[in-house]
Design a protein around this motif. Structure first.
Motif, short mmCIF file in Angstrom:
data_model
loop_
_atom_site.label_atom_id
_atom_site.label_comp_id
_atom_site.label_asym_id
_atom_site.label_seq_id
_atom_site.Cartn_x
_atom_site.Cartn_y
_atom_site.Cartn_z
N PRO A 1 0.85 -1.20 0.00
CA PRO A 1 0.00 0.00 0.00
C PRO A 1 0.88 1.25 0.00
O PRO A 1 1.40 1.66 1.03
N VAL A 2 1.06 1.85 -1.17
CA VAL A 2 2.13 2.84 -1.35
C VAL A 2 1.88 4.14 -0.60
O VAL A 2 2.82 4.91 -0.37
N GLN A 3 0.64 4.43 -0.22
CA GLN A 3 0.40 5.69 0.48
C GLN A 3 0.96 5.69 1.90
O GLN A 3 1.16 6.75 2.48
N THR A 4 1.19 4.52 2.44
CA THR A 4 1.72 4.43 3.81
C THR A 4 3.04 3.69 3.88
O THR A 4 3.67 3.69 4.94
N THR A 5 3.47 3.08 2.77
CA THR A 5 4.63 2.18 2.84
C THR A 5 5.55 2.36 1.65
O THR A 5 5.19 1.98 0.52
N PRO A 6 6.76 2.90 1.84
CA PRO A 6 7.75 2.88 0.77
C PRO A 6 8.37 1.49 0.67
O PRO A 6 8.54 0.81 1.68
N PHE A 7 8.68 1.07 -0.54
CA PHE A 7 9.27 -0.26 -0.71
C PHE A 7 10.15 -0.22 -1.96
O PHE A 7 9.68 -0.40 -3.08
N GLY A 8 11.44 0.05 -1.74
CA GLY A 8 12.36 0.18 -2.85
C GLY A 8 13.12 -1.10 -3.14
O GLY A 8 12.87 -2.16 -2.55
N ASP A 9 14.08 -0.99 -4.04
CA ASP A 9 14.86 -2.17 -4.45
C ASP A 9 15.65 -2.74 -3.29
O ASP A 9 15.81 -3.96 -3.18
N GLY A 10 16.17 -1.87 -2.41
CA GLY A 10 16.93 -2.37 -1.26
C GLY A 10 16.07 -3.20 -0.34
O GLY A 10 16.49 -4.27 0.14
N ALA A 11 14.85 -2.74 -0.07
CA ALA A 11 13.94 -3.50 0.78
C ALA A 11 13.57 -4.82 0.11
O ALA A 11 13.46 -5.86 0.78
N ALA A 12 13.37 -4.79 -1.21
CA ALA A 12 13.04 -6.02 -1.93
C ALA A 12 14.18 -7.04 -1.83
O ALA A 12 13.94 -8.23 -1.61
N ARG A 13 15.41 -6.57 -1.99
CA ARG A 13 16.55 -7.50 -1.90
C ARG A 13 16.65 -8.10 -0.50
O ARG A 13 16.88 -9.31 -0.34
N ASP A 14 16.48 -7.27 0.53
CA ASP A 14 16.57 -7.79 1.89
C ASP A 14 15.46 -8.79 2.18
O ASP A 14 15.68 -9.82 2.83
N LEU A 15 14.24 -8.49 1.71
CA LEU A 15 13.13 -9.41 1.94
C LEU A 15 13.39 -10.74 1.23
O LEU A 15 13.14 -11.81 1.81
N ARG A 16 13.88 -10.68 0.01
CA ARG A 16 14.13 -11.93 -0.74
C ARG A 16 15.13 -12.81 0.00
O ARG A 16 14.98 -14.04 0.04
N ARG A 17 16.14 -12.19 0.60
CA ARG A 17 17.15 -12.97 1.32
C ARG A 17 16.58 -13.59 2.59
O ARG A 17 17.10 -14.61 3.07
N LYS A 18 15.52 -12.99 3.15
CA LYS A 18 14.97 -13.48 4.42
C LYS A 18 13.81 -14.45 4.23
O LYS A 18 13.23 -14.92 5.22
#
Length: 322
Positions: A136-153
């Motif tokens: 939900p982009v109005q309350t949550t930024p989610f960039g490439d760095g966050a995507a990479r960290d999530l994928r690793r976890k």
């Protein structure tokens, strides 16, 4: 249920013995045009989700995910430049409720993740499906760095508690989706018409990321929630298939098959049965075509076997003494 003084009920999240209040707004009656005291309810209203906290790219995120008891399954396929989320009718209705509920949540930095075991290999060529992330982009930024960290976890670890996500108002919107959309004139968002300028749905760090504003998530929910594979039969899908593009640039399509599980099984068997000469002598495009062809044959065999079994059952039942 405790109330926080804002519109809509709140959800109580338990965390290591403590009680923490977080607020997931439900749909106000005026949103769906509901009147009276008994609005229709959605089968996935009040769905219970697991909650986890992850540090991604230096920011602490609340990560929601399905619980092990969920029977719905999803697959992801990329074909002709379009991402496809493939599922069965119940899966599309669950996804609609999740999108609708997320559109009303208040907690910043909250995302929804659909990962294994709720992901199947895609039902066409049995390639692995990337995890799905709804933002939900109005309350949550989610960039490439966050995507990479999530994928690793991934896969996600133990749950820290549960939260109930409400879909109040979705059932009413689905009773007459044309009227619901007609009552929603285009609204300006940062100076542009949000019906024609939507975020591009794409893969980030091996994740299929669906970013949407609150209004977009609700629109997608109404489109997806009305899908019914069993009501649409044809030569390509004799058991039934339905679909809708939920993105103006055709970057995402949700496709629903009545025989989704059989298709997943057939594609998996077809890939497992590829001859060695195909595996070693053809590139992935050639192997994919072979899996599609063999999968179609396997599904036809499965349908014939099912029909024969039903005939035997009916015959034995009619022959039983009265």
């Amino acid at each position: 249920m405790p109330h926080n003084g804002h519109d809509g009920p709140s959800s109580t999240w338990s965390r290591r013995g403590a009680v923490r209040q977080e607020h997931f707004r439900t749909t106000p009656k005026r949103e769906a045009g509901i009147s009276g005291d008994a609005p229709p309810t959605h089968p996935y209203d009040n769905v219970k989700l697991h909650r986890r906290t992850l540090l991604l790219d230096g920011r602490r995120y609340t990560v929601l995910g399905l619980r092990p008891a969920a029977a719905e399954r999803f697959a992801v396929n990329h074909f002709h430049g379009t991402w496809h989320i493939v599922t069965h009718t119940a899966g599309s209705h669950l996804l609609a409720a999740l999108l609708w509920g997320l559109s009303y949540q208040r907690t910043p930095d909250t995302i929804l993740v659909v990962d294994r075991p709720f992901l199947d290999a895609n039902p066409f060529d049995a390639q692995p499906s990337p995890p799905i992330v709804v933002v939900p982009v109005q309350t949550t930024p989610f960039g490439d760095g966050a995507a990479r960290d999530l994928r690793r976890k991934l896969p996600l670890g133990p749950s820290e508690g549960t939260v109930r996500l409400h879909a109040h108002g979705l059932a009413a919107a689905l009773t007459d989706s044309r009227a619901w959309f007609a009552a929603r004139p285009p609204q300006n968002y940062h100076g542009y018409d949000q019906r024609h300028m939507r975020p591009v749905i794409r893969q980030r760090a091996g994740l299929l990321v669906l970013p949407g504003t609150a209004d977009w998530l609700r629109e997608w929910a109404v489109q997806i929630g009305g899908l019914n594979a069993e009501a649409h039969r044809g030569p390509y899908a004799p058991r039934g298939m339905d679909y809708d593009d939920i993105h103006e640039d055709f970057s995402l399509e949700v496709q629903v098959f009545a025989d989704y599980r059989a298709r997943v099984t057939a594609a998996r068997l077809a890939r497992e049965q590829l001859p060695d000469e195909v595996r070693t002598g053809q590139d992935e495009t050639g192997q994919t075509a072979e899996v599609w062809s063999r999968g179609t044959e396997i599904r036809a065999h499965m349908r014939r076997s099912t029909a024969a079994r039903r005939r035997r059952t009916a015959k034995s039942g009619s022959a039983a003494p009265s």
